[in-house]
Design a protein around this motif. Structure first.
Motif, PDB file in Angstrom:
ATOM      1  N   LEU A 145      -6.589   4.407  -4.795  1.00 15.86           N
ATOM      2  CA  LEU A 145      -7.110   4.943  -3.541  1.00 15.86           C
ATOM      3  C   LEU A 145      -7.737   6.324  -3.681  1.00 15.86           C
ATOM      4  O   LEU A 145      -8.445   6.777  -2.781  1.00 15.86           O
ATOM      5  N   LYS A 161      -3.151   0.343  -3.799  1.00 20.19           N
ATOM      6  CA  LYS A 161      -3.062  -0.823  -2.932  1.00 20.19           C
ATOM      7  C   LYS A 161      -3.034  -2.038  -3.848  1.00 20.19           C
ATOM      8  O   LYS A 161      -3.995  -2.301  -4.573  1.00 20.19           O
ATOM      9  N   ASN A 207     -13.350   1.992  -3.692  1.00 15.89           N
ATOM     10  CA  ASN A 207     -12.347   2.538  -4.599  1.00 15.89           C
ATOM     11  C   ASN A 207     -12.375   1.811  -5.938  1.00 15.89           C
ATOM     12  O   ASN A 207     -12.808   0.654  -6.031  1.00 15.89           O
ATOM     13  N   GLU A 265      -5.862  -1.505  -6.527  1.00 13.51           N
ATOM     14  CA  GLU A 265      -6.918  -0.579  -6.137  1.00 13.51           C
ATOM     15  C   GLU A 265      -6.373   0.844  -6.158  1.00 13.51           C
ATOM     16  O   GLU A 265      -5.286   1.122  -5.639  1.00 13.51           O
ATOM     17  N   THR A 279       0.835  -1.198   0.000  1.00 14.57           N
ATOM     18  CA  THR A 279       0.000   0.000   0.000  1.00 14.57           C
ATOM     19  C   THR A 279       0.871   1.249   0.000  1.00 14.57           C
ATOM     20  O   THR A 279       1.794   1.375   0.801  1.00 14.57           O
TER      21      THR A 279
END
Length: 547
Positions: free
Chosen positions: A101, A85, A112, A99, A80
């Motif tokens: 963020l 992430k 997200n 992902e 992260t």
């Protein structure tokens, strides 16, 4: 012949439908109605057969003869940063999930945005590995178990993950580097020959994606999802999963520069291999409704005990034009403005500077509309003067229609003579609209393509300028403004045309129900400014104060 603003409005209505159809075609990877045919050199390139190198690598994972193969151990390691992430699977060193963020999901704003992922009917993976074999077996690939070293974290926010695997007498070390505030992931591959003979490995980079359309895709707001690539020789190329499926896909096959990617609405994931390194580019069908685009790069001959290294980058994030320009040549082209790029890019440049001053994309659109209106002010004024003159002489035109209602030829001659006497240009009211239409459609593409405006609010109920107005308030205001504009225009002498003109505001407002609210905002502000300008000019002529 009454070729005036109402006729042009119907023409514009038809053009709008054509452009919507063209947009749907482009979003589905088809040839644009307005695009030239692909270069002959590109058409001439034929794909002999699907490149099965990575598939062979996956099928060649080590197995114990005479026994059922055991399921390899797997572990997901999560990294992260402040912007992403990521989950990396030790089985193959595959990026299984990524992902973003700072970007919300389209359908569920509480979550997200996720790019790489596996779940349900969706598959989106970033894979790398080696192609080649030794007497001891195949080399490590994206089906080989890796062992993870402890994560390394630097004071500047940089995170490194190192994975090791040995297979076929070759050690492959993958090093993933994540940096603060950066959507670009550095991936270094170190290949060590553990055998007593030279080996010739090749490195492949592969993006897998299913062939499904996005969940929020619709006919009016259709967007493109598919493989794209760029080479210095053949430039930007946009492919489709359907063409990969039926084997008709055509693209560059070899290069020593460029990138390969999966592009989608507002986002892109692109492998950027080392520059000036010869490679092959492939597309292929992996399985039912699962496709891949990738490259295979020879790493040369590696002597016993020697190590060869290769640095690759993977950008996975928003289609931010200014950022993409700094990463790799041509990468900014994934932000596709369609056929009006020559107009859309300057429009976005102006909007970007206005936004830096105003801080709100909605007010930026309002300011842009005012600037465009000022730029076209002399042309609009001339058009409105012509329409005001026609409004004044409407009774004379009706008298001509009554006098020559049984002789269309004499009616047209008398009408043209009236235009000449009163110094009226019957096309004067059309030109301002026709000139502004390319700007209108270019702004449509800017709103469709600019991730900077994704989820950007204006005021009150408008919380995303790239999405339709949730309560249809702006389209209704647009319909009202069109009705007022119709009343200010010269009234048709033909009753049928009069009824059609009353229907026009409703027809356009219904179409605008499905358009981005930012585009409708532009047209509403434009109409309000036009009504004010037209009302002033019309009153001057009706009062006899204008010439």
């Amino acid at each position: 012949m009454e070729l005036n603003k109402r006729t042009v409005l119907w023409i514009v209505f038809a053009i709008s439908l054509i452009v919507l159809w063209n947009n749907w075609m482009v979003a589905n990877g088809k040839q644009s109605l307005f695009s030239p045919a692909p270069p002959a050199a590109q058409v001439a390139q034929q794909q002999a057969k699907p490149n099965d190198v990575p598939a062979a690598a996956q099928a060649g994972a080590a197995a114990v003869p005479g026994a059922a193969p055991a399921a390899p151990a797997t572990q997901r390691i999560t990294i992260t940063t402040d912007v992403v992430k990521a989950d990396i699977d030790t089985l193959g060193g595959v990026i299984k999930r990524l992902e973003l963020l700072h970007f919300a999901d389209e359908t569920d704003k509480t979550k997200n945005k996720v790019l790489f992922n596996v779940g349900g009917n969706n598959t989106y993976l970033g894979q790398t590995g080696l192609v080649g074999s030794t007497p001891a077996g195949v080399m490590p690939n994206h089906a080989t178990p890796f062992v993870a070293r402890p994560l390394s974290r630097a004071a500047d926010g940089t995170v490194q993950l190192v994975l090791d695997a040995e297979q076929g007498g070759v050690r492959l070390t993958k090093t993933f580097t994540f940096r603060k505030g950066d959507y670009t992931i550095g991936i270094r591959h170190d290949v060590t020959n553990l055998t007593a003979a030279p080996v010739q490995p090749s490195l492949y980079l592969q993006l897998q994606h299913d062939g499904n359309k996005p969940a929020n895709d619709s006919w009016f707001m259709s967007s493109y999802t598919g493989p794209t690539l760029y080479t210095a020789e053949d430039k930007y190329q946009k492919l489709t999963f359907a063409d990969i499926e039926d084997g008709s896909v055509q693209h560059s096959k070899k290069a020593n520069n460029g990138w390969i990617a999966i592009s989608q609405h507002f986002f892109v994931s692109a492998f950027i291999p080392a520059d000036k390194a010869q490679r092959e580019i492939f597309t292929k069908k992996i399985a039912t409704n699962l496709y891949a685009i990738g490259t295979v790069q020879p790493l040369g001959t590696v002597a016993p005990g020697a190590t060869v290294s290769n640095d690759t980058r993977l950008y996975s994030g928003p289609q931010d034009e200014k950022t993409l320009e700094t990463i790799a040549p041509g990468l900014e082209l994934v932000k596709d403005y369609g056929m009006l790029t020559i107009i859309a890019k300057p429009i976005f440049w102006v909007m970007d500077h206005l936004h830096s001053l105003l801080g709100n994309w909605g007010w930026t659109i309002v300011a842009l509309t005012v600037l465009i209106k000022l730029a076209f002010f002399p042309l609009s004024a001339a058009g409105y003067r012509s329409m005001a003159k026609m409004r004044v002489v409407t009774p004379k035109m009706q008298a001509i229609r009554e006098r020559y209602k049984n002789d269309p030829q004499k009616m047209q001659q008398a009408t043209m003579e009236l235009y000449k006497t009163e110094k009226i240009n019957p096309l004067g009211g059309c030109l301002p609209i026709l000139v502004q239409m390319p700007v209108f459609f270019a702004l449509y593409w800017v709103l469709q393509s600019s991730v900077e405006m994704r989820g950007a609010p204006w005021v009150l109920w408008i919380d995303d300028l790239t999405a339709p107005d949730p309560y249809f308030i702006l389209p209704v205001i647009y319909a009202v403004s069109m009705f007022i504009t119709t009343k200010l225009n010269p009234q048709p002498t033909d009753p049928v045309q009069a009824k059609m003109m009353l229907f026009m505001p409703l027809a356009f407002s219904v179409i605008f129900f499905f358009f981005p609210s930012g585009l409708v905002l532009y047209w509403v502000v434009n109409n309000i400014l036009s009504i004010a300008q037209q009302w002033v000019i019309t009153k001057k002529f009706e009062g006899g104060t204008a010439k």
